[in-house]
Design an enzyme around this catalytic site. Structure first.
Site, PDB file in Angstrom:
ATOM      1  N   ARG A  20       6.373  -3.963   3.238  1.00  8.27           N
ATOM      2  CA  ARG A  20       6.301  -4.905   2.443  1.00  8.27           C
ATOM      3  C   ARG A  20       7.252  -6.082   3.025  1.00  8.27           C
ATOM      4  NH1 ARG A  20       7.844  -3.770  -3.362  1.00  8.27           N
ATOM      5  NH2 ARG A  20       9.324  -2.806  -2.398  1.00  8.27           N
ATOM      6  N   ASN A  38       3.276  -1.635  -2.808  1.00  4.57           N
ATOM      7  CA  ASN A  38       3.296  -0.229  -2.817  1.00  4.57           C
ATOM      8  C   ASN A  38       2.535   0.459  -3.875  1.00  4.57           C
ATOM      9  OD1 ASN A  38       4.925  -0.348  -0.543  1.00  4.57           O
ATOM     10  ND2 ASN A  38       6.875   0.338  -1.576  1.00  4.57           N
TER      11      ASN A  38
END
Length: 91
Positions: A20, A38
């Site tokens: 990320r 996620n």
């Protein structure tokens, strides 16, 4: 150049490897907007919009991800523009 939006999922070893954060850094470098997060099933979900060439460059980067990642699949589809400003990592 036209703006486009892509939404989709990245599979493989993509959680716990700074995916990320690395995606945010790449998106900011390319001046893109959107978000990454996620999912409970181990995948990463991403929505990105911006200049078409830059979106495609990020899509290519997602195929590899950061050094620690092991990407096994990327599924991206064109999506309606969302009008998002900035790029963030969601929880």
């Amino acid at each position: 150049m036209a703006r486009i939006c892509m939404h989709g999922y990245v599979s493989g070893k993509v959680q716990g490897v700074y995916f990320r954060q690395s995606t945010c850094a790449e998106a900011e470098r390319l001046d893109l907007d959107g978000w990454v997060r996620n999912l409970d099933d181990g995948r990463v979900e991403v929505l990105v919009e911006g200049e078409a060439d830059a979106v495609r460059e990020l899509a290519g980067w997602l195929e590899q991800g950061p050094e620690q990642a092991q990407v096994t699949g990327v599924e991206l589809q064109e999506h309606a523009l969302q009008g998002i400003a900035g790029f963030i990592a969601r929880r």
